[in-house]
Design a protein around this motif. Structure first.
Motif, PDB file in Angstrom:
ATOM      1  N   PHE A   1       0.827  -1.200   0.000  1.00  7.55           N
ATOM      2  CA  PHE A   1       0.000   0.000   0.000  1.00  7.55           C
ATOM      3  C   PHE A   1       0.867   1.257   0.000  1.00  7.55           C
ATOM      4  CE2 PHE A   1      -2.038   3.412   2.432  1.00  7.55           C
ATOM      5  CZ  PHE A   1      -3.214   3.586   1.711  1.00  7.55           C
ATOM      6  N   THR A   2       1.866   1.291   0.854  1.00  7.59           N
ATOM      7  CA  THR A   2       2.737   2.462   0.942  1.00  7.59           C
ATOM      8  C   THR A   2       3.464   2.708  -0.374  1.00  7.59           C
ATOM      9  OG1 THR A   2       3.065   2.130   3.322  1.00  7.59           O
ATOM     10  CG2 THR A   2       4.695   3.468   2.163  1.00  7.59           C
ATOM     11  N   SER A   3       3.972   1.651  -0.983  1.00  3.77           N
ATOM     12  CA  SER A   3       4.720   1.805  -2.231  1.00  3.77           C
ATOM     13  C   SER A   3       3.846   2.354  -3.346  1.00  3.77           C
ATOM     14  CB  SER A   3       5.329   0.461  -2.654  1.00  3.77           C
ATOM     15  OG  SER A   3       4.327  -0.450  -3.077  1.00  3.77           O
ATOM     16  N   ARG A   4       2.571   1.949  -3.376  1.00  3.33           N
ATOM     17  CA  ARG A   4       1.671   2.444  -4.429  1.00  3.33           C
ATOM     18  C   ARG A   4       1.299   3.913  -4.193  1.00  3.33           C
ATOM     19  NH1 ARG A   4       2.906   1.109  -8.436  1.00  3.33           N
ATOM     20  NH2 ARG A   4       4.765   0.593  -7.247  1.00  3.33           N
ATOM     21  N   VAL A   5       1.074   4.289  -2.939  1.00  6.09           N
ATOM     22  CA  VAL A   5       0.714   5.675  -2.640  1.00  6.09           C
ATOM     23  C   VAL A   5       1.851   6.619  -3.011  1.00  6.09           C
ATOM     24  CG1 VAL A   5       0.246   7.315  -0.774  1.00  6.09           C
ATOM     25  CG2 VAL A   5      -0.973   5.138  -0.852  1.00  6.09           C
ATOM     26  N   ILE A   6       3.065   6.300  -2.580  1.00  8.64           N
ATOM     27  CA  ILE A   6       4.179   7.216  -2.832  1.00  8.64           C
ATOM     28  C   ILE A   6       4.586   7.214  -4.290  1.00  8.64           C
ATOM     29  CG2 ILE A   6       4.994   6.937  -0.472  1.00  8.64           C
ATOM     30  CD1 ILE A   6       7.232   5.166  -1.484  1.00  8.64           C
TER      31      ILE A   6
ATOM     32  N   LEU B   1       2.268   6.746  -6.942  1.00  2.00           N
ATOM     33  CA  LEU B   1       1.211   7.261  -7.811  1.00  2.00           C
ATOM     34  C   LEU B   1       0.813   8.704  -7.530  1.00  2.00           C
ATOM     35  CD1 LEU B   1      -1.259   4.230  -8.034  1.00  2.00           C
ATOM     36  CD2 LEU B   1       0.472   4.932  -9.688  1.00  2.00           C
ATOM     37  N   TYR B   2       0.738   9.089  -6.272  1.00  2.00           N
ATOM     38  CA  TYR B   2       0.048  10.341  -5.960  1.00  2.00           C
ATOM     39  C   TYR B   2       0.844  11.633  -6.152  1.00  2.00           C
ATOM     40  CZ  TYR B   2      -4.300   8.192  -4.489  1.00  2.00           C
ATOM     41  OH  TYR B   2      -5.495   7.529  -4.493  1.00  2.00           O
ATOM     42  N   PRO B   3       2.107  11.737  -5.770  1.00  2.00           N
ATOM     43  CA  PRO B   3       2.772  13.045  -5.885  1.00  2.00           C
ATOM     44  C   PRO B   3       2.736  13.638  -7.294  1.00  2.00           C
ATOM     45  CG  PRO B   3       4.060  11.598  -4.483  1.00  2.00           C
ATOM     46  CD  PRO B   3       2.970  10.755  -5.062  1.00  2.00           C
ATOM     47  N   ALA B   4       3.152  12.890  -8.301  1.00  4.00           N
ATOM     48  CA  ALA B   4       3.133  13.405  -9.679  1.00  4.00           C
ATOM     49  C   ALA B   4       1.704  13.627 -10.152  1.00  4.00           C
ATOM     50  CB  ALA B   4       3.849  12.431 -10.615  1.00  4.00           C
ATOM     51  N   TYR B   5       0.789  12.789  -9.712  1.00  6.01           N
ATOM     52  CA  TYR B   5      -0.612  12.919 -10.105  1.00  6.01           C
ATOM     53  C   TYR B   5      -1.213  14.217  -9.582  1.00  6.01           C
ATOM     54  CZ  TYR B   5      -5.633  11.814 -10.197  1.00  6.01           C
ATOM     55  OH  TYR B   5      -6.989  11.856 -10.392  1.00  6.01           O
TER      56      TYR B   5
ATOM     57  N   VAL C   1       8.627  14.433  -1.976  1.00  8.00           N
ATOM     58  CA  VAL C   1       7.299  14.170  -1.416  1.00  8.00           C
ATOM     59  C   VAL C   1       7.126  12.687  -1.112  1.00  8.00           C
ATOM     60  CG1 VAL C   1       4.803  14.269  -1.854  1.00  8.00           C
ATOM     61  CG2 VAL C   1       6.267  16.188  -2.517  1.00  8.00           C
ATOM     62  N   ALA C   2       7.672  11.825  -1.985  1.00  7.27           N
ATOM     63  CA  ALA C   2       7.593  10.386  -1.728  1.00  7.27           C
ATOM     64  C   ALA C   2       8.266  10.036  -0.411  1.00  7.27           C
ATOM     65  CB  ALA C   2       8.231   9.607  -2.877  1.00  7.27           C
ATOM     66  N   GLY C   3       9.414  10.675  -0.125  1.00 10.59           N
ATOM     67  CA  GLY C   3      10.096  10.418   1.140  1.00 10.59           C
ATOM     68  C   GLY C   3       9.259  10.848   2.337  1.00 10.59           C
TER      69      GLY C   3
END
Length: 399
Positions: free
Chosen positions: A129-134, A136-140, A379-381
């Motif tokens: 879950f964490t890997s998908r959130v970081i 997909l979302y920041p660039a999106y 942001v991913a970090g």
């Protein structure tokens, strides 16, 4: 990819030939689920970066971008809002090739199946879950802000959504709520999210060769039955228009990790057979400008390239720039369409059409690098640290 690390003599199956013990060929034994004792060896084999996939990602993104600018049925209509006249009249040769660029989306789906399976092996559902959130979302989020700003500042090509619908887009769940996307290309994210949700069940149970094979077969059966069952919920979950591409990617990763066998070739062959039909359906219902034979040929060549990658034929590819190329593909895909066609509308009379397409793509590649470097990475970090802390607190909470 062949294992290059040394194994202990007791871990390699042997046969006696002429009084000597010799190791069996790598494919002499059927694939085994990974035990704790062999996990390090498999991780060494599967953990090395596959640079060739990064290259194919960039190629697929460029195919889609060129298609949207110079190969869709929309831009080939008289008086269209992008070029004002059919693009086949402006640059006929480019149009002929660009009309097949939409296949880049199907290529993305196959790569997604491969990479998600690879990156999730040995991970917990929380880590998945964490890997998908970081990822997909920041660039999106940046893409939504950027695209909305461009469409507001330069009206006339695309309609802007109501504020409430733009805000809902930030969840990435707008398709499930019946709300339009800020940019039309976001439809693929809905397919990706449904794949992640299904695969999360397998991750939760613990990934093994057997479980992923069963998952491919069950999902394939559901995708096959969904169109005739006429059950909206089954169609929503099974995603028959995209399922077989993800399944192909999963089978290819199993080949990469465990070696090829007849069952995996059978799953891949079924995915190709079902996939070629879906290509035809998309041509008939959406694209209209490309031919089935050419589409199937491109898709087949791509699958063969992925087979070569899975079986280790590209292991010597170590070009570092491909890592950067792969990082650009997601923000490039998210930002190029609505904003890019709007820019072409404003600039079409200022330079040669082919130079304009190249310039717009180059500009978006630079913008994508900036987004990756100054938004995605930091942001991913932050998101990862925040989510790790939140899950740790949840795990330690009582009651």
């Amino acid at each position: 990819m062949a294992t290059q690390g040394a194994e202990s003599s007791t871990s390699i199956p042997r046969q006696v030939v002429g009084g000597l013990q010799r190791p069996l060929p790598p494919l002499a034994a059927p694939p085994q689920d990974v035990s704790p004792s062999s996990r390090a060896v498999v991780r060494e084999r599967g953990g090395r970066r596959l640079y060739a996939i990064d290259g194919i990602r960039l190629l697929a993104a460029l195919m889609v971008a060129v298609h949207h600018y110079a190969g869709t049925n929309r831009v080939n209509q008289p008086g269209n809002l992008v070029w004002d006249r059919p693009v086949s009249e402006i640059m006929p040769t480019v149009f002929r090739f660009a009309s097949y660029g939409w296949i880049g989306v199907e290529i993305f789906f196959v790569i997604s199946g491969f990479v998600i399976c690879m990156s999730c092996w040995g991970r917990t559902p929380r880590q998945f879950f964490t890997s998908r959130v970081i990822r997909l979302y920041p660039a999106y989020w940046v893409a939504i802000v950027f695209t909305t700003a461009v469409l507001v500042a330069l009206p006339g090509v695309w309609d802007t959504l109501r504020t409430r619908d733009v805000l809902l887009n930030f969840t990435m769940l707008q398709s499930g709520s019946g709300v339009m996307n800020v940019d039309g290309v976001y439809w693929t994210l809905w397919s990706e999210l449904r794949f992640y949700l299904l695969f999360l069940v397998v991750v939760w149970s613990g990934l093994t060769y057997r479980k992923v094979v069963v998952f491919c077969c069950v999902w394939g059966a559901a995708a096959m039955l969904a169109p005739v069952a006429k059950l909206p919920l089954l169609d929503l979950v099974a995603n028959p228009s995209g399922a077989w591409y993800f399944i192909a990617g999963l089978a290819l990763y199993l080949m990469h990790r465990f070696g090829q066998d007849l069952l995996l070739w059978g799953i891949l062959a079924m995915a190709w057979l079902m996939g070629q039909r879906e290509l035809g359906v998309r041509i008939d219902e959406v694209e209209h400008v490309s031919g089935w034979r050419g589409s199937v040929l491109i898709f087949t060549v791509f699958l063969l390239a992925m087979v070569a990658i899975a079986l280790g034929a590209t292991d010597r590819v170590r070009w570092r720039w491909l890592v950067t190329a792969g990082a650009l593909t997601y923000p490039l895909y998210l930002m190029h369409y609505a904003a890019g066609t709007t820019f072409i509308n404003r600039l079409r009379d200022t330079m040669d059409a082919r130079l304009l397409v190249v310039s717009v793509i180059a500009g978006f590649m630079l913008l994508s690098w900036l987004v990756h470097r100054f938004v995605e990475r930091p942001v991913a970090g932050l998101l990862k640290r925040g989510l790790d802390t939140s899950f740790a607190r949840l795990r330690n909470a009582g009651g």
